[in-house]
Design a protein around this motif. Structure first.
Motif: not given
Length: 377
Positions: A169-173
């Motif tokens: 699941k693509p991780d975005k921060k």
């Protein structure tokens, strides 16, 4: 407030409308290229008609359009075939800095070796630019850098979107580099993840200072955007939810009032303005008259302006606080309007407005970072 109605520099207009860049001759050798140029011409005529009609329909006691707004345009960075995009600009200490993402493409997609990174240019006069430093993190694609000078004026924060496309699941921060100046050069103090507690999976897109604190609006797909606040620029807490779905948001403080200009999640749809009064816990939201994507705002001589990607390319609008609407005042006659364009950064210095933004070339072979200098606004 009364200003002079718009006066067209016809000679300039004809030259910009009919002169095609010699580097793009191949584009015009097919029907698609011809269609592109016709579309470009129609867009310019529609925008100028809007300006003219608005100017002619308002009296001396109402907001109108200023004269001589055509800006100076310069390409300040390009590195074909690299993709350079998503800009900001700031004055820090005795220099000016502009930042942008550099990569192989708009995003790395399925190849981690193509992760983008941040390039910062420096200038003594905001006109002649030199490469200053590169900010990298091999594990992440770094996007949309945003400057914010800390309240003491000693360090420069560079916020950015930190993406990983290569997990189930693509991780975005949101991340932040903290920089300082030593012997006239920028150096990295730290690179940290921004802590937003339960909202750490949101993207904190733009940061502004207000009364010794950092403020920003964070957003996430299918969630309401949230106003966040921090004392140290790293640890943020929730102030309030903004009752309007949206994404990229810029903030403009006017005394005790806060105006948030919000990109509509629906493509090609009208933007929103959300208004609040300190302590910014309740909101009034109104739909604006036009699409404004990748918005950036600034204040000059008591007036609020918004620049971003519109239906006409990159445009600047005057925000009428009493009527809650925006008035188009300037469209940038720039190259590269046949792909991605926009994501401006803006500063006001010595009564001049400096705007940096990016645009793809006509044949989409590469992208450029442009600088606009608007003398009369």
């Amino acid at each position: 407030m009364a200003t002079t109605p718009l006066l067209f520099d016809l000679k300039y207009l004809i030259k910009k409308t009919l002169s095609f860049p010699p580097s793009t001759e191949s584009v015009y050798k097919n029907k698609k290229g011809l269609a592109i140029m016709i579309q470009w011409f129609i867009k310019r005529m529609v925008f100028l008609a809007i300006l003219f009609l608005y100017s002619c329909s308002h009296g001396d006691d109402e907001l109108c359009v200023s004269t001589s707004l055509f800006p100076t345009l310069t390409i300040i960075y390009e590195d074909p075939p690299k993709y350079v995009a998503f800009c900001d600009i700031v004055q820090f200490k005795d220099k000016f800095y502009t930042a942008f993402r550099k990569g192989e493409d708009h995003a790395p997609y399925h190849d981690y070796s193509k992760n983008g990174y941040i390039v910062i240019l420096s200038s003594d006069d905001c006109e002649n630019w030199h490469e200053e430093i590169e900010l990298k993190d091999d594990k992440w694609d770094l996007r949309d850098p945003c400057f914010c000078v800390d309240p003491t004026g000693n360090t420069l924060h560079v916020y950015y979107g930190r993406y990983s496309y290569f997990t189930p699941k693509p991780d975005k921060k949101t991340g932040v580099f903290v920089l300082h100046v030593n012997d006239g050069r920028l150096y990295v103090d730290s690179n940290k993840s921004v802590d937003m507690g339960d909202y750490s999976s949101f993207w904190l897109w733009k940061i502004s200072k207000y009364k010794e604190s950092y403020y920003g609006v964070a957003y996430k797909e299918k969630e309401l955007p949230v106003l966040m606040k921090s004392k140290d620029g790293v640890h943020f807490s929730l102030v309030s939810l903004i009752p309007q779905a949206g994404s990229e948001t810029c903030l403009e403080f006017d005394g005790e009032n806060l105006y948030c200009f919000i990109r509509n999640n629906t493509p090609k749809s009208k933007a929103f303005v959300a208004r609040s009064h300190a302590p910014f816990v309740s909101w009034e939201v109104k739909e604006l008259d036009t699409m404004i994507e990748s918005p950036e705002s600034f204040t000059k001589d008591g007036n609020i302006y918004i620049t971003g990607r519109s239906m006409y390319g990159v445009s600047t609008f005057l925000y009428d606080k009493q009527a809650d609407k925006v008035v188009p005042i300037l469209n940038y006659f720039a190259l590269g309007e046949y792909g991605n364009i926009g994501y401006p950064g803006i500063i006001v210095h010595n009564q001049k407005v400096y705007v940096v933004y990016y645009a793809e070339s006509y044949d989409r072979s590469h992208t450029c970072i442009y600088e606009m200098i608007i003398n009369n606004l």
